[in-house]
Design a protein around this motif. Structure first.
Motif, short mmCIF file in Angstrom:
data_model
loop_
_atom_site.label_atom_id
_atom_site.label_comp_id
_atom_site.label_asym_id
_atom_site.label_seq_id
_atom_site.Cartn_x
_atom_site.Cartn_y
_atom_site.Cartn_z
N SER A 1 0.83 -1.20 0.00
CA SER A 1 0.00 0.00 0.00
C SER A 1 0.87 1.25 0.00
CB SER A 1 -0.91 0.02 1.24
OG SER A 1 -1.77 -1.10 1.25
N ARG A 2 0.28 2.34 -0.50
CA ARG A 2 0.93 3.64 -0.38
C ARG A 2 0.47 4.25 0.94
NH1 ARG A 2 3.74 7.26 -3.16
NH2 ARG A 2 3.46 9.47 -2.70
N ILE A 3 1.42 4.62 1.79
CA ILE A 3 1.10 5.17 3.10
C ILE A 3 1.57 6.61 3.16
CG2 ILE A 3 1.50 5.00 5.58
CD1 ILE A 3 1.88 2.00 5.21
N THR A 4 0.62 7.51 3.39
CA THR A 4 0.91 8.94 3.50
C THR A 4 0.65 9.37 4.93
OG1 THR A 4 0.30 9.38 1.20
CG2 THR A 4 0.28 11.25 2.71
N ILE A 5 1.59 10.10 5.51
CA ILE A 5 1.45 10.63 6.86
C ILE A 5 1.03 12.09 6.76
CG2 ILE A 5 2.53 10.94 9.10
CD1 ILE A 5 2.50 8.03 8.18
N LEU A 6 -0.09 12.43 7.38
CA LEU A 6 -0.56 13.82 7.44
C LEU A 6 -0.11 14.37 8.79
CD1 LEU A 6 -2.27 16.12 6.19
CD2 LEU A 6 -4.27 15.11 7.34
N ALA A 7 0.86 15.28 8.78
CA ALA A 7 1.51 15.71 10.02
C ALA A 7 1.71 17.21 10.07
CB ALA A 7 2.86 15.01 10.17
N TYR B 1 0.15 19.33 7.52
CA TYR B 1 -1.18 19.66 8.02
C TYR B 1 -1.12 20.98 8.78
CZ TYR B 1 -5.45 19.37 10.81
OH TYR B 1 -6.65 19.65 11.41
N GLY B 2 -2.12 21.82 8.57
CA GLY B 2 -2.18 23.07 9.31
C GLY B 2 -1.63 24.26 8.57
N THR B 3 -1.13 24.04 7.35
CA THR B 3 -0.59 25.15 6.56
C THR B 3 -1.66 25.75 5.64
OG1 THR B 3 0.17 23.61 4.85
CG2 THR B 3 1.72 24.16 6.61
N THR C 1 -7.43 21.71 2.68
CA THR C 1 -6.78 20.43 2.98
C THR C 1 -7.70 19.27 2.61
OG1 THR C 1 -5.54 21.44 4.80
CG2 THR C 1 -5.71 19.04 4.79
N ALA C 2 -8.98 19.39 2.94
CA ALA C 2 -9.94 18.34 2.61
C ALA C 2 -10.03 18.13 1.09
CB ALA C 2 -11.31 18.68 3.18
#
Length: 325
Positions: free
Chosen positions: A34-40, A60-62, A68-69
């Motif tokens: 799987s492709r795993i993306t970390i939203l941080a 996240y948060g920029t 973002t959604a």
């Protein structure tokens, strides 16, 4: 069930991020293709960028929630795993229309999750926070079981220093109740530097610059570098990995030093080392048993006895016991 494109919403604090690493490695083990993306958040993103389980790290948060959604929707994730407990973490992946949304059922967000997971009751799982994240995966059916993981480790990169270096992190983000006395840090670092023929490196956030300057001022005659407020997280990790021993409070720096395998001595008082302490045989926790500890308070309302009773000589003794030439 398999997922081709997995999003993991990372925790917001460095210490929590380190403690979640075993769970993230289990996700990779369970879904190797799987492709795993970390939203941080930017404050913790550097930690994930160096780990092998992550294919991508998204900040996240920029941007606004809706922007973002929209980006998340465009990336067509088929599963979102939420490590933070916040309502907003569930709301944004619901807004993005990710079809499978996994997280603990708390903070009023159960209706936004497709797999709302009951929060473990006290005593149901081992106390250390690393098991809280692992149990989320198990209860959601993403993994069947997990081993009793004794130590948390970050991916190692080759690092070396031409000179022995004592790492010192005298701050703690949560509050002053977690902080050992600055003069004791200086005393312990001075003794270790003399015995080991080492320089001293002070670490901290920008807000801890003055605290580190205070400690540096007590270290006359030693080679001292104050890095507080001058490094990114990635740079701190690189510098910490060159230290031969690390002295610290309960902090994100403690978790990183311990996870790097650096001999780490952590002074605990207000917080519970059984829940958030460093792991592995290269770490030592020092605490003095007092009737009000752990209180989990940000500021000590009385006399800070849990920290004042920890002597510099005891910290030095524990540090030297970890060092083998």
């Amino acid at each position: 069930m398999g997922y081709a494109n997995i999003l993991v919403r990372a925790t917001n604090w460095v210490g929590d991020a380190v403690m979640s690493l075993p769970a993230l490695r289990m996700v990779r083990e369970r879904y190797p293709k799987s492709r795993i993306t970390i939203l941080a958040k930017p404050s913790v993103a550097d930690l994930y960028k160096r780990e092998l389980f992550a294919d991508d790290v998204m900040l996240y948060g920029t941007k606004s929630y809706r922007a973002t959604a929209r980006e998340l929707r465009a990336r067509k994730f088929d599963c979102a795993i939420l490590l933070p407990n916040a309502f907003s973490a569930a709301w944004i992946v619901w807004l993005a229309g990710i079809p499978v949304r996994v997280g603990y059922k708390r903070d009023g967000r159960g209706c936004l999750l497709t797999k709302p997971v009951p929060v473990p009751s006290r005593g149901e799982i081992p106390r250390h926070e690393r098991f809280y994240y692992l149990e989320l995966l198990r209860r959601a059916g993403l993994i069947q079981t997990y081993p009793h993981i004794e130590s948390i480790r970050m991916t190692s990169h080759e690092a070396s220093s031409e000179q022995r270096r004592i790492g010192v992190s005298p701050g703690a983000a949560y509050g002053t109740a977690k902080r050992w006395l600055p003069e004791r840090f200086a005393e312990a670092a001075s003794q270790l530097a003399k015995v080991r023929g080492a320089s001293i490196a002070l670490f901290g956030a920008k807000s801890e610059r003055a605290l580190c300057e205070q400690v540096a001022g007590m270290l006359q005659g030693h080679q001292v570098t104050n890095y507080a407020g001058e490094t990114s997280l990635a740079q701190f990790i690189e510098l910490a990995s060159t230290c031969e021993v690390f002295l610290t409070n309960d902090s994100g720096a403690m978790h990183i030093a311990s996870a790097l395998g650096i001999p780490t001595v952590a002074i605990f008082g207000a917080t519970d080392d059984r829940a958030t302490g460093p792991t592995g045989s290269n770490s030592r926790v020092i605490r003095e048993p007092v009737e009000c500890s752990p209180c989990l308070l940000r500021e000590c309302p009385i006399d800070h006895r849990c920290m004042k009773r920890v002597s510099a000589s005891r910290v030095v003794e524990e540090a030297l016991s970890l060092l083998v030439d």
